[in-house]
Design an enzyme around this catalytic site. Sequence first.
Site, PDB file in Angstrom:
ATOM      1  N   TRP A  25      -2.769   4.624   3.196  1.00  0.00           N
ATOM      2  CA  TRP A  25      -3.301   5.764   3.956  1.00  0.00           C
ATOM      3  C   TRP A  25      -4.153   6.680   4.648  1.00  0.00           C
ATOM      4  CZ3 TRP A  25      -1.354   4.428   8.602  1.00  0.00           C
ATOM      5  CH2 TRP A  25      -0.910   5.551   9.514  1.00  0.00           C
ATOM      6  N   HIS A  54       0.572  -1.163   0.051  1.00  0.00           N
ATOM      7  CA  HIS A  54      -0.155  -0.147  -0.471  1.00  0.00           C
ATOM      8  C   HIS A  54       0.923   1.260   0.181  1.00  0.00           C
ATOM      9  CE1 HIS A  54       0.043   1.841   3.523  1.00  0.00           C
ATOM     10  NE2 HIS A  54       0.606   0.729   4.393  1.00  0.00           N
ATOM     11  N   CYS A  55       0.535   2.670  -0.383  1.00  0.00           N
ATOM     12  CA  CYS A  55       1.102   3.697  -0.429  1.00  0.00           C
ATOM     13  C   CYS A  55      -0.079   4.268   0.392  1.00  0.00           C
ATOM     14  CB  CYS A  55       1.423   4.345  -1.668  1.00  0.00           C
ATOM     15  SG  CYS A  55      -0.242   4.348  -3.051  1.00  0.00           S
ATOM     16  N   ARG A  56      -0.461   5.907  -0.222  1.00  0.00           N
ATOM     17  CA  ARG A  56      -1.655   6.895   0.314  1.00  0.00           C
ATOM     18  C   ARG A  56      -2.715   6.522  -1.078  1.00  0.00           C
ATOM     19  NH1 ARG A  56       0.471  12.927  -0.792  1.00  0.00           N
ATOM     20  NH2 ARG A  56      -1.927  13.326   0.145  1.00  0.00           N
TER      21      ARG A  56
END
Length: 174
Positions: A156, A126-128
């Site tokens: 996030w 995952h990232c943002r």
Amino acid sequence: HRRYGILNGGFSRWAAENHPTTKNLPTIEPTDYQPGPADAFTVDYTQVREQLGRDDTVIIDVRPSEFYTGRKVEEARGGHIPGAKNRPYTEDVTKVGNVLLFKATNELAAAYAQLIPSNNSKVIVHCRTGHQASQTFFVLRNLLGYTNVLWYDGGWSEWAARPELPVDTKPQPF
């Protein structure tokens, strides 16, 4: 879509290597396109939360380290999902001239072997908001052959906005 391609280095590399290009639009034949079933690799926050603390799951946060540690915050809260390991997506590419290319497969394999026990381990990236993690998903699945990679597209941005979800700011050891 079942057929797709990614240009390693993008269009700028393609053009710099003098591969053929055209401005002419192709003739498109109508088809009866039937989308396949929904993907089986996207997970939501409830599925990620169920994996917290499990030894058989690796969560990889691909955001830059200052966001992972909470030193820089652009969301509702700073930090990372508890237990998540940080490997910024930018570490998978190298700049050659003005072109970004994926690093050599053996270099990527060595780096991810430090994070992920085996090619069959469950991995959630995952990232943002999902776009940076999609690169890591591609590297793990298509370049390195990991078979159980999941993608948390809410990332996030969603996790930080849900106050009932736990947050950590301490780096996780590899």
